[in-house]
Enzyme design. Structure first.
Site, mmCIF file in Angstrom:
data_model
loop_
_atom_site.group_PDB
_atom_site.id
_atom_site.type_symbol
_atom_site.label_atom_id
_atom_site.label_comp_id
_atom_site.label_asym_id
_atom_site.label_seq_id
_atom_site.Cartn_x
_atom_site.Cartn_y
_atom_site.Cartn_z
ATOM 1 N N GLY A 193 -0.804 5.779 -5.731
ATOM 2 C CA GLY A 193 0.079 4.914 -6.123
ATOM 3 C C GLY A 193 0.552 3.253 -5.761
ATOM 4 O O GLY A 193 0.643 3.683 -4.754
ATOM 5 N N SER A 194 0.875 3.049 -7.064
ATOM 6 C CA SER A 194 0.963 1.718 -6.644
ATOM 7 C C SER A 194 0.675 0.966 -8.089
ATOM 8 O O SER A 194 1.241 1.204 -8.752
ATOM 9 C CB SER A 194 -0.325 1.200 -5.907
ATOM 10 O OG SER A 194 -2.008 1.090 -6.487
#
Length: 215
Positions: free
Chosen positions: A184-185
């Site tokens: 996630g990013s």
């Protein structure tokens, strides 16, 4: 130029480079617990979540082949356009949020030479938060036919490791794999002055496929 690939190649899915430190222990635990669950109820209780976690890891670290699209600037990331913001120097920042369900291998937005790969320490605020601009990140600069292009990989609340694949000085093709962000990013691309964004906030993007700029 688009990469030429057969339908068999496009259908292939491999695992991302840099996944081993997370993937191998998880898969090993699942395998051991499954083998021992036949003789022990306690191991059976461990096998179910361990196997589910291993399956989730395999899905997260998938790295499918892509037929690279045509266009001056293409998306480096799978995700959703979070914001499109004009910058003081005339550039336009396109921010792409990547959820844990997206492919997390990032690709070069243009062909060119990697002139800089800079790791910047920082926090781990959720990537959809405005304060995530101060998160740990890797700042890329590419010397391209459009001039200097900046791309930033930003770690999120869960992503605690950004893994660059190519060093400074490397020549890359458009759509070539250049790095991985674990769990996630966000990825930001700065379109040069005079180049208009072709995407909209809320639009889904596919790395190597979605064109970011408009003619």
């Amino acid at each position: 130029m688009p990469h030429s690939q057969s339908s068999a190649q496009r259908g292939r899915v491999r695992l991302a480079r840099g996944a081993s430190p997370w993937l191998l222990p998880t898969v090993a635990t699942a395998a051991v617990s499954l083998a021992r669950s036949r003789r022990s109820g306690r191991w059976a209780a461990v096998a179910v979540p361990a196997t589910a976690l291993a399956a989730g890891m395999l899905w997260f670290f998938r790295d499918p082949e892509r037929e690279i699209a045509q266009g001056r600037v293409i998306s480096p990331a799978d995700g959703v356009v979070q914001s499109i913001m004009p910058w003081k120097d005339g550039r336009t920042r396109v921010a792409i949020f990547m959820s844990p369900l997206n492919v997390h291998v990032n690709r070069a937005p243009l062909a060119g030479t990697v002139t800089s790969v800079e790791h910047v320490p920082g926090g781990y605020v959720p990537a959809f938060n405005k304060e995530s601009e101060n998160n740990e990140r890797v700042v890329w600069h590419f010397d391209t036919e459009l001039g200097d292009i900046e791309m930033v990989q930003i770690a999120g609340a869960v992503a605690r490791r950004i893994v660059p694949y190519v060093p400074q000085g490397s020549k890359v093709e458009q759509g070539e794999r250049i790095g991985l962000i674990r769990f996630g990013s966000r990825v930001d691309v700065y379109l040069p002055a005079g180049v208009e964004a072709a995407v909209e906030v809320g639009q889904a993007t596919t790395a190597g496929v979605t064109r970011l700029d408009r003619d």
